[in-house]
Structures are given as structure tokens and as C-alpha cells.
Design a protein around this motif. Structure first.
Motif, PDB file in Angstrom:
ATOM      1  N   GLY A 140       0.786  -1.230   0.000  1.00  0.00           N
ATOM      2  CA  GLY A 140       0.000   0.000   0.000  1.00  0.00           C
ATOM      3  C   GLY A 140       0.820   1.283   0.000  1.00  0.00           C
ATOM      4  N   ILE A 141       2.120   1.177  -0.056  1.00  0.00           N
ATOM      5  CA  ILE A 141       2.972   2.371   0.003  1.00  0.00           C
ATOM      6  C   ILE A 141       2.795   3.228  -1.246  1.00  0.00           C
ATOM      7  N   ALA A 142       2.756   2.600  -2.411  1.00  0.00           N
ATOM      8  CA  ALA A 142       2.536   3.358  -3.650  1.00  0.00           C
ATOM      9  C   ALA A 142       1.181   4.055  -3.614  1.00  0.00           C
ATOM     10  N   SER A 143       0.187   3.410  -3.013  1.00  0.00           N
ATOM     11  CA  SER A 143      -1.142   4.033  -2.905  1.00  0.00           C
ATOM     12  C   SER A 143      -1.104   5.267  -2.008  1.00  0.00           C
ATOM     13  N   ALA A 147       0.538   7.968  -4.158  1.00  0.00           N
ATOM     14  CA  ALA A 147      -0.383   8.423  -5.209  1.00  0.00           C
ATOM     15  C   ALA A 147      -1.527   9.231  -4.609  1.00  0.00           C
ATOM     16  N   ASP A 148      -2.075   8.783  -3.468  1.00  0.00           N
ATOM     17  CA  ASP A 148      -3.148   9.537  -2.799  1.00  0.00           C
ATOM     18  C   ASP A 148      -2.687  10.939  -2.443  1.00  0.00           C
ATOM     19  N   HIS A 176      -2.715  16.703  -3.498  1.00  0.00           N
ATOM     20  CA  HIS A 176      -1.963  17.940  -3.726  1.00  0.00           C
ATOM     21  C   HIS A 176      -2.378  18.575  -5.058  1.00  0.00           C
ATOM     22  N   ALA A 177      -2.491  17.756  -6.082  1.00  0.00           N
ATOM     23  CA  ALA A 177      -2.900  18.263  -7.401  1.00  0.00           C
ATOM     24  C   ALA A 177      -4.276  18.914  -7.327  1.00  0.00           C
ATOM     25  N   GLN A 178      -5.229  18.252  -6.689  1.00  0.00           N
ATOM     26  CA  GLN A 178      -6.577  18.807  -6.553  1.00  0.00           C
ATOM     27  C   GLN A 178      -6.559  20.132  -5.804  1.00  0.00           C
ATOM     28  N   GLU A 185      -3.870   1.563 -13.555  1.00  0.00           N
ATOM     29  CA  GLU A 185      -5.203   1.231 -14.060  1.00  0.00           C
ATOM     30  C   GLU A 185      -6.177   0.992 -12.908  1.00  0.00           C
ATOM     31  N   LYS A 186      -5.730   0.324 -11.847  1.00  0.00           N
ATOM     32  CA  LYS A 186      -6.596   0.094 -10.684  1.00  0.00           C
ATOM     33  C   LYS A 186      -6.996   1.401 -10.010  1.00  0.00           C
ATOM     34  N   ARG A 187      -6.194   2.438 -10.187  1.00  0.00           N
ATOM     35  CA  ARG A 187      -6.471   3.744  -9.596  1.00  0.00           C
ATOM     36  C   ARG A 187      -7.302   4.627 -10.526  1.00  0.00           C
TER      37      ARG A 187
END
Length: 170
Positions: free
Chosen positions: A106-109, A112-113, A118-120, A140-142
């Protein structure tokens, strides 16, 4: 941004800290990048391709400038960097790598979260990335969509990756 994360999508009890990059992280991040690419991506790319993607000699100053000039998130535990990712002002998620021994936790998640949040917050409506063959299923899962497949030439080697994008909620 120093927030403690105890459990995120299946992560065990190991306590994680999410924070922003600082220059002292650069050498450890480069080693993480090199080791991860040369082990995890070996299933999708050959050794010659990996050598040009992640060479043994990486310019620390160049990487530090790149990571310092973007929104770079670091996840660590007990002083060890487990993963990092950086997002530029245009919404390009340039790098996202997790230490080879901590894949699938879950570290990549988390990274990415944080990058998407931050982008939003900064009005970015679309995030783009150039995902490796290995990383494509994660994106793709995201909810990222493939825009196109591309072949990148580096020092006589051709590497396939995918330009992907995700439209963020307003």
C-alpha cells in the motif's frame, strides 16, 4: 505534512510517516530507485534496458534539483525510506517507486493519494504519468487510462511505457 499512518489499504502495523522530500534523502532515494528497477522491473524488461533506465552512476545533483523543484512525497518507517513520488506543477507524476522489499503493502497508494490530493488542492484537473509495463496495472486500478503506448530510445535500447492520465474530481 508529517502525518502518521497506521493502517492504509492492508499495511501491517508498521508505522509510516508521510513527509516532503529534503535534499538529505537524495542518495537513499537513488539507491531505492536503482535497486527497485533492477529487481521488480526485471520481469518486464531485460538487463540492458534496465541498465539504461537505472544506470549505476546517477547524478545526485540533477536528481536533487528535480525532486526539490516538484512536490515530492516520501514514505518512511524507522528512518528508512520505503517509497517516494514526485508531481510537477503541470500534473505530471514523474516518478513513483517503492523499495523492492516493500512492494504490495500500500505504500505506492499512499504516495499516489498524497500526490493526487496535492494536485486537486492546486487546481490540477488531470494527472499524467509515463507508466512502465510493470506499473501500468497499479495505475489502471487507480482509474488511470492509457492514452498511448510509446517506445523510448535510450543509449541503443528501446523501452516500452504507457502515457496514462487520470481526471480528478473538482
Amino acid at each position: 505534512m508529517d502525518e502518521k499512518i497506521d493502517d492504509h489499504k492492508g499495511i501491517t502495523e508498521m508505522q509510516k510517516t508521510v513527509r516532503l522530500y529534503n535534499s538529505e534523502d537524495c542518495r537513499e532515494i537513488i539507491k531505492l530507485f536503482y535497486d527497485t528497477v533492477h529487481t521488480i522491473n526485471l520481469k518486464d524488461y531485460n538487463s540492458a534496458q534496465l541498465d539504461v533506465w537505472a544506470p549505476e552512476e546517477i547524478d545526485v545533483d540533477t536528481w536533487d534539483k528535480s525532486l526539490s523543484s516538484t512536490h515530492t512525497v516520501v514514505v518512511e518507517s524507522n528512518g528508512v525510506i520505503l517509497g517516494f513520488g514526485n508531481l510537477d506543477d503541470t500534473g505530471c507524476l514523474d516518478r513513483l517507486f517503492v523499495r523492492k522489499d516493500f512492494q504490495g503493502q500500500g505504500i505506492a497508494s499512499i504516495i499516489a493519494d498524497e500526490s493526487e490530493k496535492h494536485a486537486q488542492q492546486h487546481g490540477t484537473l488531470v494527472i499524467t504519468t509515463e507508466a512502465s509495463i510493470t506499473a501500468r496495472p497499479f495505475f489502471e486500478k487507480r482509474g488511470y487510462q492509457v492514452v498511448r503506448q510509446q517506445s523510448i530510445e535510450r543509449k541503443g535500447q528501446t523501452l516500452t511505457n504507457f502515457v496514462m492520465e487520470k481526471h480528478l474530481a473538482r
